[in-house]
Design a protein around this motif. Structure first.
Motif, short mmCIF file in Angstrom:
data_model
loop_
_atom_site.label_atom_id
_atom_site.label_comp_id
_atom_site.label_asym_id
_atom_site.label_seq_id
_atom_site.Cartn_x
_atom_site.Cartn_y
_atom_site.Cartn_z
N PRO A 222 -82.56 -53.18 17.26
CA PRO A 222 -83.41 -53.50 16.23
C PRO A 222 -83.28 -52.95 15.09
O PRO A 222 -82.92 -51.60 14.66
CB PRO A 222 -84.78 -53.04 16.99
N GLY A 223 -83.61 -53.73 13.85
CA GLY A 223 -83.52 -53.14 12.78
C GLY A 223 -84.75 -51.98 12.35
O GLY A 223 -85.71 -51.77 13.14
N GLY A 224 -84.57 -51.01 11.36
CA GLY A 224 -85.32 -50.01 10.92
C GLY A 224 -84.77 -49.42 9.64
O GLY A 224 -83.85 -49.94 8.69
N HIS A 225 -85.17 -48.23 9.38
CA HIS A 225 -84.70 -47.33 8.50
C HIS A 225 -84.25 -45.95 9.06
O HIS A 225 -84.83 -45.47 10.04
CB HIS A 225 -85.83 -46.95 7.46
N VAL A 226 -83.44 -45.19 8.45
CA VAL A 226 -82.81 -43.93 8.96
C VAL A 226 -82.58 -43.24 7.51
O VAL A 226 -81.99 -43.79 6.23
CB VAL A 226 -81.71 -44.17 9.89
N GLU A 227 -82.64 -41.89 7.75
CA GLU A 227 -82.44 -41.04 6.74
C GLU A 227 -81.21 -40.36 7.11
O GLU A 227 -81.34 -39.46 7.99
CB GLU A 227 -83.71 -39.94 6.48
N LEU A 228 -80.20 -40.50 6.15
CA LEU A 228 -78.82 -39.54 6.56
C LEU A 228 -78.84 -38.31 5.81
O LEU A 228 -79.51 -38.33 4.55
CB LEU A 228 -77.58 -40.45 6.23
N ALA A 229 -78.27 -37.28 6.24
CA ALA A 229 -78.24 -36.24 5.21
C ALA A 229 -76.94 -35.71 5.30
O ALA A 229 -76.08 -35.57 6.73
CB ALA A 229 -79.35 -35.03 5.99
N ASP A 230 -76.34 -34.90 4.39
CA ASP A 230 -75.14 -34.45 4.42
C ASP A 230 -75.09 -32.80 4.25
O ASP A 230 -75.56 -32.35 3.04
CB ASP A 230 -74.15 -34.82 3.44
N ARG B 147 -73.10 -30.50 3.71
CA ARG B 147 -72.11 -30.00 2.84
C ARG B 147 -72.64 -30.04 1.36
O ARG B 147 -72.41 -29.19 0.42
CB ARG B 147 -70.64 -30.71 2.77
N THR B 148 -73.17 -31.28 1.06
CA THR B 148 -73.59 -31.56 -0.42
C THR B 148 -75.09 -31.36 -0.38
O THR B 148 -75.62 -31.36 -1.51
CB THR B 148 -73.44 -32.79 -0.75
N GLU B 149 -75.77 -30.93 0.65
CA GLU B 149 -77.31 -30.98 0.65
C GLU B 149 -78.01 -31.89 0.06
O GLU B 149 -79.11 -31.80 -0.60
CB GLU B 149 -77.72 -29.41 0.13
N THR B 150 -77.58 -33.10 0.58
CA THR B 150 -78.27 -34.38 -0.04
C THR B 150 -78.62 -35.34 0.97
O THR B 150 -78.29 -35.06 2.39
CB THR B 150 -77.20 -35.20 -0.74
N ARG B 151 -79.74 -36.01 0.79
CA ARG B 151 -80.37 -36.92 1.93
C ARG B 151 -80.48 -38.44 1.17
O ARG B 151 -80.51 -38.42 -0.03
CB ARG B 151 -81.82 -36.43 2.37
N TRP B 152 -80.24 -39.37 1.93
CA TRP B 152 -80.59 -40.68 1.40
C TRP B 152 -81.05 -41.64 2.55
O TRP B 152 -80.66 -41.67 3.86
CB TRP B 152 -79.13 -41.18 0.72
N ARG B 153 -82.15 -42.47 2.35
CA ARG B 153 -82.50 -43.26 3.13
C ARG B 153 -81.91 -44.65 3.13
O ARG B 153 -81.66 -45.36 2.17
CB ARG B 153 -84.11 -43.63 2.89
N VAL B 154 -81.48 -45.41 4.24
CA VAL B 154 -80.75 -46.48 4.42
C VAL B 154 -81.54 -47.56 5.32
O VAL B 154 -82.03 -47.24 6.36
CB VAL B 154 -79.45 -46.33 5.31
#
Length: 234
Positions: free
Chosen positions: A18-26, A28-35
Motif C-alpha cells: 500500500p501507499g504511504g509516507h516514509v522518512e528517510l535519513a542519512d 553521513r550528512t545528518e539530513t532527513r527527508w519525507r517521501v
C-alpha cells in the motif's frame, strides 16, 4: 492503513504494497527527508538462484542452491534481469540499456528495482522501530548465519508478508546515493548474512559502484501499479 495482498504475477511472487509516507535519513550528512510512496508491487523474497537461471540461463553466485538468494550480482546485472523478465512475461521493459548507460522508460510497467523510499516503506510495514521484529527471528546476520547465505523465506516475514528485508543479502535500489559526491554509486539496503546487528536496520543506507558484486549482495524486483506510472532513474 490498507493491508497488502499477494499477487500471482508470472515468475515472481509479488506483494501489493500500500501507499504511504516514509522518512528517510542519512547518517553521513545528518539530513532527513519525507517521501510519499505510491502503491506498488514488490517481490516477497529476494530473487533466487533458480529464478535468475530461469531468466538468464546461469547464476553468478558464489554459493549454490536453487532457493538461495542470487548474489554476487552488480546493479547492472539486476537491471538486465529486470528487463529480461519483463520481456519473458510480455511487459514493457522498465529500462533502456546501452552498455553502462541506463535510462528508465517513462510509464513502463515492467519489472524494475525498487526506489529507496519504496524499499524502506515496505521494510517497515507500518512500524517506526529500527526492525520489524526480533532480529534473530527475522534475519540471517553475523550472529546466527554461520558465515553463509541461507534459503529465502526461512526467517519470519514482516507484517506485510515480505521475507528477508533485513539480513541474508544486501539489496540494490535504483537511485544514485549522492551524485554530487559519489557519482554513479547506487543505494544498498537491508544488511547481509555477514553483517553485525547494527547494519540490519530499516534505516541503514550504504552505497557502492553499479559494477560492484560480492557474495552478500542481491536484489528483489518491483513493479509500478497502473496508478503509479513512471520512475525516476536517479
Amino acid at each position: 492503513m490498507p493491508q497488502p495482498s499477494q499477487v500471482d504475477d508470472g515468475v515472481r511472487d509479488l506483494v501489493a504494497v500500500p501507499g504511504g509516507h516514509v522518512e528517510l535519513a542519512d547518517r553521513r550528512t545528518e539530513t532527513r527527508w519525507r517521501v510519499a510512496v505510491a502503491p506498488f508491487l514488490l517481490g516477497r523474497v529476494p530473487v533466487t538462484q533458480a529464478q535468475y537461471r530461469q531468466v538468464l540461463g546461469a547464476s553468478p553466485s558464489m554459493s549454490d542452491g536453487a532457493d538461495l538468494p542470487v548474489e554476487t550480482v552488480s546493479w547492472f546485472d539486476a537491471v538486465r534481469f529486470c528487463n529480461a523478465l519483463s520481456v519473458a512475461e510480455g511487459h514493457e521493459p522498465a529500462y533502456v540499456v546501452d552498455g553502462e548507460d541506463v535510462t528508465a522508460v517513462e510509464g513502463a510497467l515492467g519489472y524494475r528495482l525498487p526506489r529507496e523510499a519504496e524499499w524502506e516503506h515496505a521494510c517497515r510495514a507500518g512500524t517506526t522501530t529500527p526492525r520489524y521484529g526480533d532480529l534473530d527471528e527475522i534475519a540471517w546476520y553475523a550472529d546466527n548465519a554461520g558465515g553463509h547465505v541461507h534459503p529465502v523465506a526461512t526467517r519470519a516475514p514482516n507484517a506485510w508478508g515480505l521475507h528477508d528485508m533485513l539480513g541474508n543479502v544486501w539489496e540494490w535500489c535504483v537511485e544514485r546515493y549522492d551524485p554530487v559526491v559519489y557519482g554513479e554509486y547506487r543505494v544498498l539496503r537491508g544488511g547481509g548474512w555477514s553483517d553485525p546487528e547494527w547494519s540490519c536496520r530499516a534505516g541503514v543506507r550504504r552505497r557502492s559502484h553499479p559494477t560492484f558484486a560480492i557474495e552478500d549482495l542481491g536484489f528483489r524486483v518491483a513493479r509500478s501499479r497502473a496508478v503509479d506510472r513512471g520512475q525516476p532513474s536517479s
